[in-house]
Every structure is written in C-alpha cells, then in structure tokens.
Design an enzyme around this catalytic site. Structure first.
Site, PDB file in Angstrom:
ATOM      1  N   MET A   1      38.192  17.117  -3.324  1.00 39.88           N
ATOM      2  CA  MET A   1      38.358  18.558  -3.576  1.00 39.88           C
ATOM      3  C   MET A   1      39.194  19.190  -2.476  1.00 39.88           C
ATOM      4  O   MET A   1      39.051  18.859  -1.299  1.00 39.88           O
ATOM      5  CB  MET A   1      37.006  19.231  -3.654  1.00 39.88           C
TER       6      MET A   1
ATOM      7  N   HIS B   1      33.611  23.204   0.114  1.00 40.95           N
ATOM      8  CA  HIS B   1      33.203  24.213   1.100  1.00 40.95           C
ATOM      9  C   HIS B   1      31.716  24.553   0.931  1.00 40.95           C
ATOM     10  O   HIS B   1      30.990  24.719   1.913  1.00 40.95           O
ATOM     11  CB  HIS B   1      33.998  25.514   0.905  1.00 40.95           C
TER      12      HIS B   1
ATOM     13  N   GLN C   1      41.938  16.302  11.585  1.00 38.41           N
ATOM     14  CA  GLN C   1      41.600  17.643  12.095  1.00 38.41           C
ATOM     15  C   GLN C   1      40.278  17.602  12.866  1.00 38.41           C
ATOM     16  O   GLN C   1      40.154  18.174  13.952  1.00 38.41           O
ATOM     17  CB  GLN C   1      41.501  18.619  10.927  1.00 38.41           C
TER      18      GLN C   1
ATOM     19  N   GLN D   1      49.009  27.535  11.713  1.00 39.13           N
ATOM     20  CA  GLN D   1      48.923  26.123  11.329  1.00 39.13           C
ATOM     21  C   GLN D   1      49.833  25.788  10.140  1.00 39.13           C
ATOM     22  O   GLN D   1      49.780  24.677   9.627  1.00 39.13           O
ATOM     23  CB  GLN D   1      47.479  25.709  11.078  1.00 39.13           C
TER      24      GLN D   1
HETATM   25  O1  PAF Z   1      40.271  23.094   7.318  1.00 36.05           O
HETATM   26  C1  PAF Z   1      40.600  24.297   7.273  1.00 36.05           C
HETATM   27  O2  PAF Z   1      40.332  24.999   6.298  1.00 36.05           O
HETATM   28  C2  PAF Z   1      41.349  24.908   8.446  1.00 36.05           C
HETATM   29  O3  PAF Z   1      42.231  24.001   9.012  1.00 36.05           O
HETATM   30  C3  PAF Z   1      40.422  25.507   9.506  1.00 36.05           C
HETATM   31  C4  PAF Z   1      39.541  24.456  10.162  1.00 36.05           C
HETATM   32  C5  PAF Z   1      39.534  26.573   8.877  1.00 36.05           C
HETATM   33  C6  PAF Z   1      41.252  26.173  10.611  1.00 36.05           C
HETATM   34  O4  PAF Z   1      42.067  27.180  10.103  1.00 36.05           O
END
Ligand code: PAF
Length: 286
Positions: A187, A36, A152, A60
């Site tokens: 990670m 991140h 995604q 989700q």
């Molecule tokens: O990848 C993630 O952490 C999640 O799927 C996201 C893109 C923040 C959506 O909740």
C-alpha cells in the site's frame, strides 16, 4: 481529536497529553490508507495518546517530482484518524515548519546513499530534517514508521542515534510490517496515480520479487536472479527499473546471500516505474 496547525498551540496541547500518559507519534504526509491506519492502531496499542502528523514536506521532493500533485485529503484523513482514536492531528502549513530564513539541513551519510538516495538526490536530507523537527515538536515517547520505506527507517534510526535523540530514543523508533493489497502490492499513497491497467500491471512487482527470492533459495546466482527480475518487470509493463539489489537489512551494505553470514538479514530492494509512477518494495530473503 484535536487538530492543531500552529506550534504555539501544539506545545500546551502536547504538555496536557503527556500529563495523561505516553505519547506515540505517527508521522505521515496524509492521503491515508490502510498502511497508515495500521501504524495508528499499533501506536494505540502501545500508548494511550497517539499524535499523527500530516505534512507534505517540500524538502523531500526533488525538482520535477510530484510535490504539487501529491494527494491532499485533509478532511477525509481527519475523519479516519478520529475513527481510529487518535488524540491529536498535527497539520502545520509549510511556513510553520520552514519559516522565513529557515537554513538548517540534516544529512545522514552511509545508509542514505544508494537505492532511493541515488535516484532521489536530497530526498533523505529532507526526510531526516523534517522528522527531526517533528520529534522536537512533539517529543514523543515512541514513533512508528512503515517498513515499506525501509531505507527511510534506517536513515531515521541513524539520525536519532547520531544526534543522541532521547525522545524518541533509537529503541523507541518502531518499524511496522508492510501492509499489502490482496494481489500483494504494497500500500502506498502513490498507488492512486496508477490507471486501472497500470494497477493490474503493478502486482508484478511483489510477484516477481517473490519469484526472485524463491530462485535465490534454490541456489540461483544472485546477478542472474536480479537480471531475470528486471526482465520480468519490463515484460509486465514497467517502463524502468531504478534498482533491484540485495542489501543488509541493518547497514544497507550490498550483500551476497551466499557470503556465509546470516542470510535471514538480507533483503531484496526494488524500485521500478510504471509510466511516471515510481513504486518501491522490499522483502526479506530468509
Ligand atoms: O514516509 C513518509 O510519509 C514521510 O517520508 C515522512 C516520514 C512522514 C516524512 O515526511
């Protein structure tokens, strides 16, 4: 860094940031790790104002998945983001994102089918819905996502194209390469679920993927190489292999690397479980 938890406060704060320059959004579910922070650094290099969202999106997660167990470490995360120079942390509670009576769902056909879409019904609807809302809330000039969740990213790009989103435009949705631990494991916040023994076993995922890619490069038959990969994962301690597939990097259509077209655009996608922890990874063949 400002931390904001209501839409009423977010709107003027974003308007002020926009007066100061471009805004880059890094959507997350928190439990931040180096992957991140790499996204945040890439965002900082591209825009003066970085907004990070932390929202564990209930839509989700499927029934029986880890919504309740998902690590929540808001104070620690806020400290990390402050140190990275983020301008704003958007951390709404669930009721702010999905107020009473909320009824709208975004469903992206095609790229969300198969792979994780097959194993996690409704997952990508939840992702597309919340990401569309985050885009509308923050109106960023660009948004950054990790390539570990390659499918995604494909779903989000398709959604942005199909819904004519201009902020961020499809071209401004950026994928950032996977950040790996020293032993190659991608990670992920879910790595925290692994016991010490499982963590050692987990390194077999990237290792066996690299071995399969090397075998394919030496002419191994794809079905054989993928079967060997599945066996190797089970022998290394994985309890289940959800999928091990070769797909086109852009369309996510099934691909045979020897189909005569650009082999560099074929990727290997794997999801496998150690105990109850599901790990995913993907790598380019070329
Ligand atoms: O990848 C993630 O952490 C999640 O799927 C996201 C893109 C923040 C959506 O909740």
């Amino acid at each position: 860094m400002q931390t904001i938890t209501t839409l009423a406060q977010l709107r003027p704060a974003i308007a002020t940031l926009r007066e100061q320059g471009r805004v880059a959004l890094v959507p997350t579910m928190g439990a931040l790790h180096e992957g991140h922070l790499t996204l945040v650094r890439a965002a900082r290099a591209a825009a003066p104002n970085v907004v990070v969202s932390i929202f564990v999106n209930p839509r989700q997660f499927g029934a029986g998945e880890d919504l309740d167990a998902y690590p929540r470490q808001m104070e620690r995360d806020a400290g990390l983001l402050e140190a990275e120079g983020a301008a704003l942390l958007w951390a709404p509670p669930p009721g702010e994102v999905y107020p009473e009576g909320y009824a709208t769902n975004i469903s992206v056909a095609g790229v969300s089918e198969g792979l994780c879409g097959a194993d996690r019904p409704g997952h990508f609807d939840g992702v597309a819905t919340v990401v569309c809302k985050l885009f509308n809330q923050v109106m960023p000039d660009m948004a950054l996502f990790g390539e570990k969740d390659w499918q995604q990213l494909a779903v989000i790009r398709r959604m942005a194209r199909d819904l004519d989103l201009t902020r961020p435009a499809v071209e401004a949705i950026r994928g950032v390469p996977i950040v790996r631990e020293a032993d190659g494991l991608a990670m992920s916040s879910r790595n925290a679920y692994l016991s010490a023994e499982q963590r050692v076993q987990a390194a077999a995922l990237p290792r066996t993927m690299r071995e399969a890619i090397a075998a394919l490069g030496q002419g191994a038959e794809p079905a054989h190489a993928l079967a060997e990969l599945r066996d190797a994962l089970r022998n290394a301690g994985f309890s289940q292999v959800d999928y091990a597939e070769l797909r086109d990097a852009d369309t996510l259509a099934a691909r045979d690397p020897d189909d005569g077209t650009d082999r560099g655009n074929v990727r290997l996608f794997v999801a496998a479980r150690i105990g109850t922890t599901r790990l995913i990874d993907n790598m380019a063949l070329g």
